[in-house]
Every structure is written in C-alpha cells, then in structure tokens.
Write a protein that holds these residues in place. Structure first.
Motif, PDB file in Angstrom:
ATOM      1  N   ASP A 155       1.083  -1.289   0.145  1.00 35.85           N
ATOM      2  CA  ASP A 155       0.268  -0.118  -0.141  1.00 35.85           C
ATOM      3  C   ASP A 155       0.057   1.065   0.006  1.00 35.85           C
ATOM      4  O   ASP A 155       1.212   2.429   0.960  1.00 35.85           O
ATOM      5  CB  ASP A 155      -1.038   0.093   1.438  1.00 35.85           C
ATOM      6  N   SER A 156       1.601   1.255  -1.402  1.00 35.78           N
ATOM      7  CA  SER A 156       2.438   2.109  -1.530  1.00 35.78           C
ATOM      8  C   SER A 156       2.480   3.763  -1.535  1.00 35.78           C
ATOM      9  O   SER A 156       0.737   4.187  -2.343  1.00 35.78           O
ATOM     10  CB  SER A 156       3.549   1.934  -2.652  1.00 35.78           C
ATOM     11  N   PHE A 157       2.808   4.647  -1.912  1.00 40.36           N
ATOM     12  CA  PHE A 157       2.409   6.071  -2.313  1.00 40.36           C
ATOM     13  C   PHE A 157       2.878   6.275  -3.578  1.00 40.36           C
ATOM     14  O   PHE A 157       3.800   5.679  -4.314  1.00 40.36           O
ATOM     15  CB  PHE A 157       2.890   7.382  -2.013  1.00 40.36           C
ATOM     16  N   GLY A 158       2.118   6.773  -4.451  1.00 40.94           N
ATOM     17  CA  GLY A 158       2.660   7.284  -6.046  1.00 40.94           C
ATOM     18  C   GLY A 158       2.861   5.889  -6.857  1.00 40.94           C
ATOM     19  O   GLY A 158       1.477   5.115  -7.217  1.00 40.94           O
ATOM     20  N   SER A 159       3.927   6.143  -7.046  1.00 39.64           N
ATOM     21  CA  SER A 159       4.075   4.949  -7.958  1.00 39.64           C
ATOM     22  C   SER A 159       4.981   4.007  -7.934  1.00 39.64           C
ATOM     23  O   SER A 159       5.429   3.076  -8.412  1.00 39.64           O
ATOM     24  CB  SER A 159       3.978   5.302  -9.576  1.00 39.64           C
ATOM     25  N   ASP A 160       5.857   4.387  -6.657  1.00 38.09           N
ATOM     26  CA  ASP A 160       6.519   3.211  -5.824  1.00 38.09           C
ATOM     27  C   ASP A 160       6.302   1.820  -5.802  1.00 38.09           C
ATOM     28  O   ASP A 160       7.039   1.169  -5.310  1.00 38.09           O
ATOM     29  CB  ASP A 160       6.728   3.796  -3.981  1.00 38.09           C
ATOM     30  N   SER A 161       5.071   1.549  -6.208  1.00 43.80           N
ATOM     31  CA  SER A 161       4.636  -0.099  -6.067  1.00 43.80           C
ATOM     32  C   SER A 161       5.640  -0.920  -6.872  1.00 43.80           C
ATOM     33  O   SER A 161       5.707  -1.654  -6.519  1.00 43.80           O
ATOM     34  CB  SER A 161       3.410   0.030  -5.504  1.00 43.80           C
ATOM     35  N   SER A 162       6.035  -0.221  -8.026  1.00 43.36           N
ATOM     36  CA  SER A 162       6.528  -0.957  -9.213  1.00 43.36           C
ATOM     37  C   SER A 162       8.032  -0.555  -8.729  1.00 43.36           C
ATOM     38  O   SER A 162       8.249  -2.656  -8.796  1.00 43.36           O
ATOM     39  CB  SER A 162       6.767   0.253 -10.160  1.00 43.36           C
TER      40      SER A 162
ATOM     41  N   SER B  39       9.331   4.776 -17.476  1.00 44.65           N
ATOM     42  CA  SER B  39      10.425   4.656 -16.286  1.00 44.65           C
ATOM     43  C   SER B  39      10.030   3.242 -15.149  1.00 44.65           C
ATOM     44  O   SER B  39       9.811   1.991 -14.867  1.00 44.65           O
ATOM     45  CB  SER B  39      10.885   4.923 -15.854  1.00 44.65           C
ATOM     46  N   ALA B  40       8.143   4.040 -14.148  1.00 43.92           N
ATOM     47  CA  ALA B  40       7.539   3.144 -13.674  1.00 43.92           C
ATOM     48  C   ALA B  40       7.106   2.008 -13.787  1.00 43.92           C
ATOM     49  O   ALA B  40       7.490   1.524 -12.778  1.00 43.92           O
ATOM     50  CB  ALA B  40       6.887   4.175 -12.609  1.00 43.92           C
TER      51      ALA B  40
END
Ligand SMILES: C[S@@+](CC[C@H](N)C(=O)[O-])C[C@H]1O[C@@H](n2cnc3c(N)ncnc32)[C@H](O)[C@@H]1O
Length: 429
Positions: free
Chosen positions: A166-173, A209-210
């Motif tokens: 459950d991360s912020f922005g596109s961080d999960s990638s 990139s993400a």
C-alpha cells in the motif's frame, strides 16, 4: 521462521513523504469494540466495528473500501487453502494487519512500516488481538524498507500467501519483483498506486520508467491507471518466470487510488490479446487494442489517409485483458453477504461497487469506457441519461454496463458512431 531485529534495520531515507505527516496526539491502549461507536475516544477510530488508534501515522478513512476488499479476498484465500500468512509491507498504523488477523483469520501477519516512530501505535493496535481472543501471538512488527523485508523473507525462504503493498505514488512498481519472489505460488499480491499524473498521460517518461508503459492523454485515463499498474506487474512477474492475473481492479476517486489484486502462478507471458497497446482516435472517438507486431501499421478505419495520422493516440504496453474475474467477484459478494456487509441495511457502497465490477467483467465488453459527455458533444445533443442509453443499446443487441470507475460513462461493444446515432434518436434528432 523470521529472526529480524527491527532495531538494526532502520528505514532508508527513501520516500520521505511519509515522515512529513503532521503529528496527532496518540493514545495508550485501545480496545476492540465490536459494533459500537459509543465508547470511542475522540482520537480513536472504528472500522467495521474494530476500534484502533491512528496516532501520527498516515491514515485515510476514504481507503476503508480498499481495506474491505483486501480483508474479503484474504478471507477467501484462507477458506480455500486453509492457511493464510500475510505480509503487510507498508502497514501505517496497522489497521489492515489488525483486520487480516481479526476478520480474515490470518494465521500470521508480518506488519512492517519503514517509519519506526509508528511502532507504539502498531503494537498497541495489534495487542488487541490476544486480549480479545486469548490466543498466542500471531504477528510480528518490523520497521524495514519494504524491499529489504521482502528480500530478507525470500532469502530465508519464508514465503507468504498474501502480500499487501500500500505505497504512495508509483512506488509499488519498485517493490513488485521482491514481492513476487517472496510470494507462494498461487499467492496473492494486493498492489496500490496513487499516481494520477501518469494515468492522465501527463508524464509519459515517468510512466515508462515506473510501469513500463508510455501513456498519453485518453478519455478513460482512470482505467488506464489500473491497466498500467497491472501491466507493470505482469512485466515484473514475467522477468521471474511468473504469470499474474488480476482477480479484481479497483479505482477510487479519493487520492486517486488504483488497486489490483493479482494472483501469481508459474508461467510465461500473458496471452497476446491481454498485453499490448491501446489506440484512441481523437477524430472518431473509437479505440482499438493492437499488439506489438501491428503497431507499425495501425490506422483508424475512420481515416485512410496519412495526413490525419496525428489523430491517433497510442499508449502502452499495458494490460488489455479483463480487469476482474467475474467468478471471483461473485465469491466476494457471497462472503460479504454472509458477513452482513451487503444486502438490506448494510449501509455501504460496497455492494454497489462489487455489483458494478461484476457487470464490468462481462467478457463481451472491450477495454475503456465511453463518457456520455463525449457522446453528447459528438452528437450535438444534451447528455443522455445512463439508463436510457443502456436500455437502447441492450435493445439493439449490444453489451453495455456501467463503469465502477466513472459514473457518467458506459462500457459497450457498440462503436462510437452507433452511440451517437442512438443518442440522437433518444433526443428525437
Ligand atoms: C499509504 S500508507 C499505509 C496505510 C495503511 N496501509 C492503511 O491502510 O492505513 C504508506 C505507509 O508506507 C510507509 N512507507 C513509505 N515508504 C516505505 C518503504 N519504502 N518501505 C516501507 N514502508 C514505507 C509509510 O511510513 C506509510 O506509513
């Protein structure tokens, strides 16, 4: 079994956003209060009758539906496999971990959050489980950077059934590859993105990139947000020799938030028809999915000349397959009904959401949705009511459903020209 010393594993300075949340006063010992809101202190919160403290952590009421979906899916897993080990990699105050333990009946939960200052709140929240159930401890709290904990688990062959990112922005990638490595075969990953800029086509190089997808502005941007998230996961899984399939996908306006529940199995790349490019024609309003080999020859049937080629917008590669498994959504609905979460007097939007997802899983429906404002503007009429246009489409033999993503839009296999003709007919033009 894990032997991690949280004191020696400090969070990395990566992702400082989470550490900038303003402080709220925290409380010492919350208790579980089922079906009651009357005993709550002002700084305590209940969700589905479970009382907990949010302390200084990042917490959003609006994510309650996303958590309901998580808890239901984890409970279904436990029911079908007889076991459930959850890794809640970014647990915040620990509400999901608590709900996985209490409602999904998880056998074990590893609640992790890089921010060590959340520790007291998480411990207090999870301590309720033993106080209520009188059992031995079924959880551990750690404070590692998510990739670190996921990789440690993988290296120690400590595999999980369900991993929540459950991360912020596109961080999960950034966490997916480690998550797939530490997931059991047939296990589930619940992945989140809050990157509305990428889905809107406002930063194609960032989305490239993400998520591995070059995204340009298209009318069904929020569905693209789900499709790039799933597509990115498909790509990451295939690097490791795994195949992932979405069981449900969920968009929420509050954030915005894009979530997907993915099942992972051994396998190759997805079917060609499920992963590729999406083209939207600004000229006629129609969309088409194209594979990599067709990319060089794409041309919209509305225009054979090359001079208007600029009207075609292409995004991808991304997930072009089904957003949900209809059979799985039915199972979720049945469980939600057993738990009294849907049906008469349930008082939540969950039933509406799940039923809409069920409608959307009709295999005849293509990707994307058509906004009724766009149809009206092309037809030069007022916007038709959603029920009128849907019943006209059904009468003409087309598949049509509402979209859980956009309230003023429909999903249909009728081309834009047909929608325009029907809209004109509705308005007597
Ligand atoms: C969206 S909040 C989690 C909310 C929680 N899952 C819920 O449902 O209330 C994201 C959390 O991730 C944590 N976080 C951010 N980056 C992280 C990282 N790289 N590794 C582990 N945790 C991280 C933050 O401290 C924050 O508490």
């Amino acid at each position: 079994m894990l032997s991690l010393n949280p004191k020696t594993l400090s969070p990395s300075p990566f992702n400082l956003r989470s550490f900038l949340i303003p402080k709220k006063p925290s409380i010492s010992s919350p208790s579980l209060c089922v079906n009651s809101t009357t005993c709550c202190q002002p700084n305590q919160i209940t969700e589905r009758g479970i009382l907990f403290d949010t302390g200084d952590t990042f917490f959003r009421h609006e994510s309650a539906t996303g958590r309901d979906l998580a808890v239901l899916s984890a409970a279904l897993y436990k029911q079908s496999k007889g076991q459930l080990r959850v890794l809640d990699a970014m647990c915040g105050c620990g509400i999901r971990s608590l709900r996985y333990l209490v409602e999904s009946k998880a056998d074990f939960v590893l609640a992790n959050d890089a921010n060590e200052s959340h520790r007291r709140v998480i411990l207090d929240n999870l301590a309720q489980v033993e106080r209520l159930e009188g059992e031995k401890k079924r959880w551990v709290v750690t404070h590692c950077e998510a990739n670190r904990i996921l990789t440690d688990c993988y290296l120690q062959r400590d595999y999980f059934d369900y991993i929540d990112l459950d991360s912020f922005g596109s961080d999960s990638s950034f966490f997916l590859r480690a998550a797939f490595s530490s997931l059991k075969l047939d296990g589930l990953v619940y992945v989140t993105s809050t990157d509305g800029y990428s889905s809107g086509g406002h930063r194609p190089f960032h989305s490239l990139s993400a998520f591995g997808a070059y995204v340009r502005p298209m009318p069904y941007a929020n569905e693209l947000g789900l499709r790039i998230l799933i597509g990115g996961a498909v790509r990451e899984a295939s690097v490791l020799g795994y195949r992932v399939t979405p069981l449900f996908s969920y968009y929420s306006y509050h954030g915005p938030v894009f979530r997907g529940l993915l099942r992972m199995n051994r396998g190759k790349l997805p079917e060609k028809r499920d992963y590729g490019f999406i083209c939207y024609c600004n000229r006629c309003g129609n969309s088409q999915a194209v594979s990599w080999d067709e990319l060089g020859q794409i041309r919209c049937p509305c225009n054979n000349s090359t001079k208007d080629a600029a009207s075609l917008v292409v995004s991808g590669p991304l997930w072009t397959g089904p957003l949900h498994s209809g059979a799985y959504i039915m199972e979720m609905l049945n469980l939600a009904e057993q738990w009294g979460w849907v049906g008469k007097d349930a008082g939540t939007g969950l039933e509406k959401l799940l039923k809409r997802m069920l409608e959307e899983s009709d295999p005849r429906l293509p990707f994307g949705y058509i906004k009724l404002d766009e149809v009206a503007s092309r037809a030069q009429t007022n916007t038709p009511s959603i029920s009128t246009i849907m019943s006209s489409l059904h009468k003409e033999g087309y598949a049509a459903s509402r979209s859980h993503i956009a309230h003023n839009a429909i999903k249909t296999d009728c081309p834009m020209a047909g929608c325009i003709r029907i809209t004109k007919k509705i308005h007597g033009c």
